[in-house]
Scaffold this active site. Sequence first.
Site, mmCIF file in Angstrom:
data_model
loop_
_atom_site.group_PDB
_atom_site.id
_atom_site.type_symbol
_atom_site.label_atom_id
_atom_site.label_comp_id
_atom_site.label_asym_id
_atom_site.label_seq_id
_atom_site.Cartn_x
_atom_site.Cartn_y
_atom_site.Cartn_z
ATOM 1 C CB THR A 1 -0.969 -0.057 1.194
ATOM 2 O OG1 THR A 1 -1.583 -1.344 1.205
ATOM 3 C CG2 THR A 1 -2.067 0.992 1.073
ATOM 4 C CG HIS A 2 4.471 1.254 0.210
ATOM 5 N ND1 HIS A 2 5.652 0.548 0.361
ATOM 6 C CD2 HIS A 2 3.813 1.113 1.373
ATOM 7 C CE1 HIS A 2 5.681 -0.001 1.575
ATOM 8 N NE2 HIS A 2 4.575 0.327 2.208
ATOM 9 C CG ASN A 3 -1.263 3.048 -3.713
ATOM 10 O OD1 ASN A 3 -1.606 2.694 -2.595
ATOM 11 N ND2 ASN A 3 -1.354 2.276 -4.759
#
Lengths: 589, 249
Positions: free
Chosen positions: A514-516
């Site tokens: 979840t590293h957008n």
Amino acid sequence: MSRLPKKDVVIIGLGWTGSIMAHELAQAGLDVVAIERGPWRDTASDYNIGTAPDELRYAIRQDIFLRPAQETLTARNTPDQVALPIRKYGSFLPGNGVGGAGVHWNGHTWRFMPTDFNLRSHLVGRYGEGFLPEHSTIQDWPVSYDELEPHYDFFEKVCGISGKAGNLRGATQAGGNPFEGWRSDEYPTPPLKPNLAQNLFHKAATELGLHPFPLPGANVSTAYTNPYGVRMAPCTYCGFCEWFGCANYSKSSPQTCVLPVLMRQTNFEARTLSEVTKINLAPDGKTATGVTYVDSAGREWEQPADLVLLCAYSLFNVRLLMLSGIGTQYDPATGKGTLGRNYAYQTNAGSLGYFDKDTHFNHFAGAGSLGMMADDFNGDVFDHGPHGFIGGANLACNSTNARPISSRVVPPGTPRWGAQWKKATVETANHTANVGSQGSSYSYRDCYLDLDPTYKDPLGRPLMRMTFDFKENELKMSRFIVDRTAEVMQAMGAKQVVKNYKRGPWDVVPYQTTHNTGGAVMGNTPEDSVVNRYTQHWDVPNVFVSGACLFPQNAGYNPTGTVGALTYWALDAIKNRYLKNPGQPMVQA
Amino acid sequence: MPALTRRHLLSATALVAFSSSALGRSLTGSLPWQPNEAYPPQLVRPGGWYFLTADEAAMVDAIVTRFIPADDLSPSGKDAGCTVFIDRQLAGPYGTYEWLYMKGPFSANPLPTQGIQSPLVPQQQYRQGLAALAAHCRDQFGGKRFEQLTGDEQDGVLRAMEKNELQLGQLKRPLLDAKMFFDLLLQNTMEGFFADPVYGGNRDMVGWKMVGFPGTRYDFRDVLANPGQVYNKPPVSIIGRPAWNGRPA
């Protein structure tokens, strides 16, 4: 629509950045309201020790995450494809409710390297312009590592990050990361205790000439009181960290680090289950007048405010700017426009090692941030000249959990069910370890965000559309890194090593990270960024943006440490400069 | 249930369903606090079927028993409660994909990278998939039901589904085909075998005992004090241990 009394500050989203902004600005005497679309959540009620360690409910059914029925994105790999909705979140898992994704993270809390900030000029200086990949849109950050250092330091202290410094004011420290940027201070709490895998990795990496060090993590290793006076308890290695709330007050989160003091301030108000639908602009389009939101009964409210702070998850900050008509949408065909530009992700891959029957890893005794690392192949630590790619990754050997629905391992070629599957599962259980990597993801002309033409959310607003794929530069980098992870795994004594190379195209189903990042990037000019170096919007100076959407590209690290540092960096500018001259741009375009 | 609970139980579900219809709140001046506020899952007890018909349950019993056959490593998937688990999951929010994005239009040609794109929710997938599987067995095995086939025959059918070499009636992608249905069955069976026993499967923690997972003890500082040792303590679930209820562990 009902109009509410004006506030000094309205904050959209009450996660990490929103709670920090709220606390600091309320302390400065401002009247602050935070509007959060999810429910109120706290440790004793929602992450209760009697209910928290539940793999099915949290990791599999995704109980505390944002539900796609409420908001999702559409996705495709290239601009010529038709994007379809991510009907079930998989590749990334945004949070929901008070605390946001700061509740369910693993807690890896990094500083980017100094050369991650002047990335483009550094790489061009060392390798020449022609060394950059085709259609690369990487750019320098408008802030330097030196400028962010004090803010990294304070965020780490608020969190109580466990770790070991490798560079104290320029002096290399034994046991830490010799490649990190200088630190003004040691980590607030000592490293977590290593499990067997970390010990084996440390020994193997050292033998290979690498420089292993403990993962800096938001799982505190000792009892700790942070600068706000909030107390945390030591991590118990429960093995239910990422995707779960912490019942022990050991994982740094808004709940464990900020909310207890924030909620005491009478000039702060939180409104939950209320979704901001729009940032409102004055007729001149240059001043925000506040926000409109819809509460859970479907009533619409206008909340006027002098200052609007976008503190939702990275992607949803970008979407709200789009839905509010603030800024100019990026167009990959022309390269013009900035909103939605430079969306990037993370390139993770690694090697799995099978060990003999006498090696008992006991990963069930794990923590989100229990890991041993090496940064020898991250950023531009090594000479990229012979390799023909840019970027890098940290190498990681973590013991986070052995939760059996999703963490079962069998040897390659084993059937997925039946007696043979059972036998292989039992023989393999507890005898495998992984060496992974958190790789950089740089920006490209055709990886971007915009509004979808077809699909709508329950309020009838367009979903955001994500166009993204892994590029050859990143895949090449990751192949090089996976080969390094396999060397370490071999040296750790694995009897069989399976390399899991990263392969395209990007798929929305398997969890990756979840590293957008990107989409509302910070920069030096309005031509290449949405906000200025103080995270202030170029077009609407009383709007500030938080989160990883500010990153011009993503480094080989988890983003939250840098998100926290940028929050305090922006606060410093807001408190000490902006508020003395409100409504004015702090950088002239 | 306390009157002030901000979420409510959906009576038909085996899970506690968090309702977003609770009213938004304004909070200021102190941390909100209500005594005994927590959101435990509802304990599943075997007995009766909430979604499956008796015929469907008999087929699922047979399938989960082929996926997880009884041997000296564990009891069968059926005896571990996998069918009960699946039934209760299908009766809850999972069964209708209540939390997922299910608005149309649904594409006839999704990319392989775009994940779930079928409008069929798990309840429909089970109902249609099991019916098609039953019809297939009737046609191919002289009117027999799946559960009446020999173990080898059942394995053969399941393997054909897994390889998508079997046409299940009119079912096809992107709605549902044999492989998609197989993957769903297998995923749900494994969930049932390894989830906390509170959900009706993993009875007496047989799945956890099989792989040596100690469950929800939540404090493993003793393990970290001495890494690499064999861990022998029995597992604990969020509903405790049999020994705590007067039964042997």
